[in-house]
Design a protein around this motif. Structure first.
Motif, PDB file in Angstrom:
ATOM      1  N   GLU A   1      35.573  37.667  44.754  1.00 26.50           N
ATOM      2  CA  GLU A   1      34.498  38.656  44.712  1.00 26.50           C
ATOM      3  C   GLU A   1      33.816  38.558  43.350  1.00 26.50           C
ATOM      4  O   GLU A   1      34.451  38.157  42.378  1.00 26.50           O
ATOM      5  CB  GLU A   1      35.155  40.037  44.895  1.00 26.50           C
ATOM      6  CG  GLU A   1      34.220  41.223  44.798  1.00 26.50           C
ATOM      7  CD  GLU A   1      34.946  42.536  45.168  1.00 26.50           C
ATOM      8  OE1 GLU A   1      35.893  42.502  45.975  1.00 26.50           O
ATOM      9  OE2 GLU A   1      34.554  43.578  44.627  1.00 26.50           O
TER      10      GLU A   1
ATOM     11  N   PHE B   1      34.383  37.873  37.923  1.00 25.30           N
ATOM     12  CA  PHE B   1      34.925  37.407  39.209  1.00 25.30           C
ATOM     13  C   PHE B   1      36.309  38.039  39.365  1.00 25.30           C
ATOM     14  O   PHE B   1      37.027  38.228  38.379  1.00 25.30           O
ATOM     15  CB  PHE B   1      35.126  35.886  39.205  1.00 25.30           C
ATOM     16  CG  PHE B   1      33.870  35.066  39.214  1.00 25.30           C
ATOM     17  CD1 PHE B   1      33.186  34.831  40.398  1.00 25.30           C
ATOM     18  CD2 PHE B   1      33.402  34.500  38.037  1.00 25.30           C
ATOM     19  CE1 PHE B   1      32.045  34.043  40.406  1.00 25.30           C
ATOM     20  CE2 PHE B   1      32.251  33.713  38.044  1.00 25.30           C
ATOM     21  CZ  PHE B   1      31.573  33.484  39.231  1.00 25.30           C
ATOM     22  N   TRP B   2      36.684  38.303  40.615  1.00 20.09           N
ATOM     23  CA  TRP B   2      38.034  38.808  40.897  1.00 20.09           C
ATOM     24  C   TRP B   2      38.591  38.062  42.098  1.00 20.09           C
ATOM     25  O   TRP B   2      37.890  37.852  43.095  1.00 20.09           O
ATOM     26  CB  TRP B   2      38.009  40.314  41.195  1.00 20.09           C
ATOM     27  CG  TRP B   2      37.474  41.085  40.039  1.00 20.09           C
ATOM     28  CD1 TRP B   2      38.183  41.520  38.955  1.00 20.09           C
ATOM     29  CD2 TRP B   2      36.111  41.456  39.799  1.00 20.09           C
ATOM     30  NE1 TRP B   2      37.345  42.151  38.062  1.00 20.09           N
ATOM     31  CE2 TRP B   2      36.073  42.118  38.556  1.00 20.09           C
ATOM     32  CE3 TRP B   2      34.912  41.272  40.506  1.00 20.09           C
ATOM     33  CZ2 TRP B   2      34.892  42.621  38.007  1.00 20.09           C
ATOM     34  CZ3 TRP B   2      33.729  41.766  39.970  1.00 20.09           C
ATOM     35  CH2 TRP B   2      33.732  42.430  38.735  1.00 20.09           C
ATOM     36  N   LYS B   3      39.881  37.707  42.002  1.00 19.97           N
ATOM     37  CA  LYS B   3      40.541  36.947  43.070  1.00 19.97           C
ATOM     38  C   LYS B   3      41.581  37.812  43.768  1.00 19.97           C
ATOM     39  O   LYS B   3      42.380  38.479  43.098  1.00 19.97           O
ATOM     40  CB  LYS B   3      41.337  35.792  42.472  1.00 19.97           C
ATOM     41  CG  LYS B   3      40.555  34.589  42.032  1.00 19.97           C
ATOM     42  CD  LYS B   3      41.557  33.448  41.789  1.00 19.97           C
ATOM     43  CE  LYS B   3      40.924  32.307  41.030  1.00 19.97           C
ATOM     44  NZ  LYS B   3      41.248  32.342  39.597  1.00 19.97           N
TER      45      LYS B   3
END
Lengths: 148, 83
Positions: free
Chosen positions: A49, A120-122
């Motif tokens: 995201e 960003f995020w994982k």
């Protein structure tokens, strides 16, 4: 020459490197790929995201900083978003320069900085359907700060 | 102002975006968090641990005690994990 992209689709690393090699003495690159496991468990997918708008600005700023610090003839950052399965590409960072030292250092700098300063995020998705958000790693913070 | 939430903050709160006019006494992201937390439910869960919250004001990373000023857009999210 600078190229920044945030996209769901894959990138063609060969084509990107070929574009950078014009007028350069060398091209350095890093490709981040989805691992097949996380914490000893088989991974089904990563979900990425981001913060539209801010992400692109943050990546542009990183590229500007690298261009100011090293003698680069080109800089490419492509980061994918969405659901990615093991073996798929996540990110390409590549730079070109007349001499290898600039491109090698700039590429390492860019991926180190990207990990801590681009929004960003994982999330990791496992085969049994469970998922959890990846926590930031202190080692990434240490690597990014080492360039200051 | 427009408030955005990402990653697990978005999931706990149940939406990625809202428009909210905080009281005039709210001048920093940390104060805005305290204000939102009072709504309870998902907000209380999302903002339970401030040490895990990062923010951006006008799409720039800022500390939680930075002035909100006339910010039109503020975002709350966990530490980033790209690359």
């Amino acid at each position: 020459m600078r190229k920044i992209a945030v996209q769901p689709g894959d990138f063609d690393a060969n084509a990107e490197l070929a574009a950078l090699s014009a007028n350069a003495g060398g091209v350095a690159s890093f490709i981040g790929v989805v691992r097949g496991d996380a914490g000893g468990r088989a991974l089904a997918a990563l979900r990425l995201e981001h913060y539209p708008g801010m992400t692109e600005k943050a990546l542009e700023r990183l590229a500007e900083a690298a261009e100011a610090r090293w003698a680069l003839s080109g800089c490419t950052i492509i980061h994918r978003i969405g659901r990615l399965t093991p073996g798929q590409n996540i990110v390409l960072v590549a730079t070109s320069s007349r001499h290898r030292a600039d491109a090698l250092a700039a590429t390492a700098y860019l991926i180190d900085q990207l990990k801590t300063s681009a929004p960003f995020w994982k999330a990791e998705e496992f085969a049994d359907g469970t998922a959890h958000w990846v926590e930031a790693r202190e080692s990434d913070e240490t690597a990014a700060k080492a360039w200051l | 102002m427009r408030i955005l939430y990402f990653a697990w903050l978005r999931e706990k709160i149940g939406q990625g975006e809202e428009v909210f006019t905080p009281p005039a006494s709210v001048t920093t992201p940390r104060q805005l968090i305290a204000c939102l937390r009072q709504r309870g439910g998902g907000y209380a869960a999302a903002f339970a641990n401030e040490a895990l919250i990062r923010c951006a004001i006008g799409q720039e990373f800022q500390p939680l005690d930075a002035p909100l000023g006339a910010a039109g857009e503020i975002a709350f999210f966990p530490p980033v994990t790209g690359g």
